[in-house]
Write a protein that holds these residues in place. Structure first.
Motif, short mmCIF file in Angstrom:
data_model
loop_
_atom_site.label_atom_id
_atom_site.label_comp_id
_atom_site.label_asym_id
_atom_site.label_seq_id
_atom_site.Cartn_x
_atom_site.Cartn_y
_atom_site.Cartn_z
N GLN A 59 118.50 11.71 8.69
CA GLN A 59 117.70 10.58 8.14
C GLN A 59 116.54 11.10 9.49
OE1 GLN A 59 118.78 6.52 8.11
NE2 GLN A 59 117.29 5.04 8.48
N ARG A 69 123.25 6.08 0.25
CA ARG A 69 122.64 5.28 0.49
C ARG A 69 121.66 5.20 -0.56
NH1 ARG A 69 126.00 1.92 2.93
NH2 ARG A 69 127.19 2.73 4.99
N ARG A 70 120.38 4.91 -0.73
CA ARG A 70 119.13 4.43 -1.45
C ARG A 70 119.48 5.64 -3.31
NH1 ARG A 70 114.81 8.24 1.90
NH2 ARG A 70 114.71 6.13 4.14
N SER A 71 120.83 4.26 -3.41
CA SER A 71 121.11 4.74 -4.97
C SER A 71 121.27 6.68 -5.06
CB SER A 71 120.48 4.28 -5.65
OG SER A 71 119.96 2.63 -5.65
N SER A 101 128.98 11.27 6.60
CA SER A 101 128.10 10.88 7.96
C SER A 101 128.15 12.11 8.49
CB SER A 101 129.54 9.65 9.05
OG SER A 101 128.62 9.83 9.76
N SER A 110 133.55 10.24 6.60
CA SER A 110 133.33 8.54 6.62
C SER A 110 133.39 7.50 8.00
CB SER A 110 133.38 8.67 5.21
OG SER A 110 134.70 8.34 5.41
N VAL A 121 130.26 -0.03 -5.21
CA VAL A 121 128.97 0.40 -4.75
C VAL A 121 128.29 0.09 -6.48
CG1 VAL A 121 126.70 1.00 -4.03
CG2 VAL A 121 128.49 1.45 -2.65
N ASP A 152 129.25 7.09 -0.78
CA ASP A 152 127.45 6.58 -1.30
C ASP A 152 127.12 7.64 0.05
OD1 ASP A 152 125.94 5.30 -1.50
OD2 ASP A 152 126.52 3.20 -0.26
#
Length: 233
Positions: free
Chosen positions: A222, A117-119, A68, A10, A167, A115
């Motif tokens: 991604q 991303r994108r909920s 990550s 992370s 978040v 987290d």
């Protein structure tokens, strides 16, 4: 047993050295610097601080993911290089296991949330049983809404840990009962936890060589997702 621990899964970069059940040295940094800048100097500082020669360690424990993509690759490349040069085994420790292991011997459920991303979050649900941390679910990559629905079925208080807390804290408190959040010294990745849990995994024979070790991503990167979207488009 002497174990070196590394976590770059992370924003946190962390290196630690433990000997048996004693933490000898740890360097943890949660700041806006890349792991490629910090990891090797941190490793050198940990070794210098306790006069550790890397050839003395028995194994190297590393947070193996999820997390990550870039961070995991940096950690894996560093550990694989060390393991090859030192002829030492690698102990892969899933990042979520490490986060959950920060919370010891509680009657509550433990739910690490990273987290994504994108909920979405990386998550799993754990509990302690007979002094053993037990994982109750697969390693998950789901939306926070889906995780909340799963947790509503559990008849237990829940301790959350991980970088998903700031978040999703308000939503978790609003939609769930019996919610608790780990304090600052426990709510992020720590290499000392990876090394300590790695010691248990080592005793169980859960080790790899430098050729076999690879990060556990759970989901596609991604770049891969964007490529597939372009292909479909």
């Amino acid at each position: 047993m002497k174990i070196l621990g590394v976590d770059t899964s992370s924003n946190v970069a962390s290196v630690a050295y433990i000997e048996d059940d004693l933490l000898i040295s740890e360097f943890t940094l949660n700041y806006k610097l890349t792991h490629s800048q910090t990891l090797m100097p941190m490793l050198d500082d940990v070794c210098q601080s306790c006069h550790l020669k890397l050839e003395e360690v028995d194994a190297i424990a590393v947070a193996s993911g999820p997390g990550s993509f870039t961070g995991l690759r940096i950690g894996a490349a560093t550990v694989k290089g060390l393991a090859y040069g030192l002829n030492k085994p690698i102990i892969p420790v899933p990042t979520l296991d490490g986060l959950a292991y920060n919370i010891h011997y509680t009657e509550y459920l433990i739910c690490p949330i990273m987290d994504a991303r994108r909920s979405q979050v990386y998550s799993a649900i754990y509990h302690w049983e007979d002094e053993q941390l037990v994982r109750d679910t697969d390693y998950l990559n789901i939306t926070i809404d889906e995780l909340i629905e799963n947790l509503k079925e559990k008849e237990s208080n829940i301790i959350f840990v991980g970088d998903g807390i700031p978040v999703f804290r308000d939503q978790l408190k609003e939609e769930l009962e019996g919610v608790f959040f780990a304090d600052a010294h426990l709510n992020r990745q720590r290499a000392s936890t990876i090394a300590s849990l790695g010691r248990r995994y080592y005793a169980e024979g859960r080790v790899e060589n430098h050729m076999d070790h690879a990060p556990m991503y759970i989901r596609k990167s991604q770049a891969e997702r964007e490529y597939e979207e372009r292909q479909r488009g």
